[in-house]
Structures are given as structure tokens and as C-alpha cells.
Design a protein around this motif. Structure first.
Motif, mmCIF file in Angstrom:
data_model
loop_
_atom_site.group_PDB
_atom_site.id
_atom_site.type_symbol
_atom_site.label_atom_id
_atom_site.label_comp_id
_atom_site.label_asym_id
_atom_site.label_seq_id
_atom_site.Cartn_x
_atom_site.Cartn_y
_atom_site.Cartn_z
ATOM 1 N N LYS A 60 0.711 1.325 -10.533
ATOM 2 C CA LYS A 60 -0.454 1.381 -11.433
ATOM 3 C C LYS A 60 -0.041 1.341 -12.866
ATOM 4 O O LYS A 60 0.996 1.666 -13.275
ATOM 5 N N ALA B 75 0.831 -1.212 0.000
ATOM 6 C CA ALA B 75 0.000 0.000 0.000
ATOM 7 C C ALA B 75 0.868 1.267 0.000
ATOM 8 O O ALA B 75 0.490 2.285 -0.572
ATOM 9 N N LYS B 76 2.036 1.187 0.607
ATOM 10 C CA LYS B 76 2.950 2.339 0.680
ATOM 11 C C LYS B 76 3.379 2.794 -0.718
ATOM 12 O O LYS B 76 3.634 3.979 -0.929
ATOM 13 N N VAL B 77 3.465 1.875 -1.664
ATOM 14 C CA VAL B 77 3.926 2.221 -3.025
ATOM 15 C C VAL B 77 2.838 2.011 -4.073
ATOM 16 O O VAL B 77 3.132 1.961 -5.275
ATOM 17 N N ALA B 78 1.611 1.885 -3.632
ATOM 18 C CA ALA B 78 0.496 1.558 -4.555
ATOM 19 C C ALA B 78 0.407 2.517 -5.740
ATOM 20 O O ALA B 78 0.133 2.091 -6.858
ATOM 21 N N ASP B 79 0.651 3.810 -5.516
ATOM 22 C CA ASP B 79 0.571 4.775 -6.620
ATOM 23 C C ASP B 79 1.616 4.509 -7.699
ATOM 24 O O ASP B 79 1.396 4.819 -8.873
ATOM 25 N N LEU B 80 2.732 3.920 -7.338
ATOM 26 C CA LEU B 80 3.799 3.624 -8.296
ATOM 27 C C LEU B 80 3.560 2.321 -9.051
ATOM 28 O O LEU B 80 4.250 2.042 -10.028
#
Length: 176
Positions: free
Chosen positions: A176, A169-174
Motif C-alpha cells: 500500500k 493477497a498474502k502481501v497486500a498490506d505491504l
């Protein structure tokens, strides 16, 4: 004196259409996955693997657990291993094997555990080297592509699972 060039509207439209088609072809070739005979793959960076591991371990520590967190790459090879000073010695191997299992089977180890119960036709998958069918391992996905795995070991199975998911979840934006 150079000859005069005159373009008709139809000629200009044709030239524009050819230019667009040419540029689209160049763009498509630039976007192709790889040259013939080669495979191009996206991989975890050491930096992202460390961020995932640190976030997973921080989540468990905040809940009062002393765990080990492992992150493996797309080939199942260990990239990062963080062991809390008070984590048991067995947690190192457990975390690595859970992360490997999540990567290889592209599913959480909790789901793998359910799928491979002794009464199923695929139960033998549990007997493969380095496989561990215990909750706490989660695949790391970039879209639908599995590029690694993360796992926590040393707390309850539910907490290990939640900690591994917190790392992703900490890197979820990366991803996608």
C-alpha cells in the motif's frame, strides 16, 4: 557582560515562522525522489518475492494442482521460480513468460489476452519475445507503480489466475 537580547512578540513569531519554513524545506528535500541525474526506484525484496510465490503455489496445491510459480522484478528478470515436483516441464517457461508479460504491460495476462486479440491494432504485441497471452499472470503493484509480476502455470487458466492473485493477497498490506 554579554548584551541583553530582547525579542518582541512579532520578532518571536517571525523566528518561529522561519524555523517552520526551514524545517519544511529540509523535510521536502529529504523526501525528494532522487538527486539530479539519478533515478530512485522501489524494488521487490527476495523475501517478499518468495512469500508471494509460496502463497500462490500453496493456493494451487490446495486445489489439487501441480504448478510452477514465477516472480519477476521490476525489470522483468526472474527472482523466484517454484516448480512442484509433479508439474510438467513446460510450466517453467510458461510461468516465467506470463509473469514477464504482466510486468511489462502492467496488467493481468487475462486482460492482455483480451486486449490483443488478432483483430485489434495492437495484436502484434503478442509477437514480442517472451510475451505470453494466457491467463495466470498478475502485475505486482506498490500503489500505482508496477514493481514486478507473478504467474502460475500448470492448472486451468482460471485457477492459475486465482493462484497468482492469492500470492499478491498474502502481501497486500505491504504493497500500500
Amino acid at each position: 557582560m554579554p548584551p541583553k537580547c530582547r525579542f518582541t512578540r512579532a520578532g518571536l513569531r517571525s523566528l518561529a515562522a522561519l524555523s517552520v519554513a526551514f524545517l519544511a524545506g529540509v523535510h521536502a528535500n529529504a523526501q525528494s525522489s532522487s538527486p539530479p541525474g539519478l533515478v530512485t526506484q522501489r524494488s521487490l525484496t527476495m523475501s517478499m518475492a518468495k512469500t508471494i510465490a509460496e502463497a500462490a503455489q500453496a493456493e494451487c496445491k490446495a486445489k489439487g494442482y501441480h504448478t510452477t510459480v514465477a516472480v519477476v522484478d521490476r525489470g522483468g528478470q526472474l527472482l523466484v521460480l517454484l516448480r512442484d515436483e509433479q508439474a510438467g516441464p513446460h510450466t517453467v517457461e510458461m510461468a516465467r513468460r506470463k509473469a514477464y508479460t504482466a510486468r511489462v504491460f502492467r496488467t493481468t495476462t487475462a486482460e492482455f489476452q483480451k486486449r490483443t486479440t488478432p483483430d485489434t491494432p495492437i495484436a502484434g504485441q503478442r509477437d514480442l519475445t517472451d510475451i505470453l497471452a494466457l491467463s495466470g499472470g498478475v502485475p505486482i503493484k506498490l500503489g500505482e507503480e508496477t514493481i514486478g509480476g507473478v504467474a502460475s502455470a500448470g492448472s486451468s487458466l482460471e485457477a492459475d489466475d486465482a493462484c497468482a492473485k492469492a500470492g499478491i493477497a498474502k502481501v497486500a498490506d505491504l504493497l500500500k
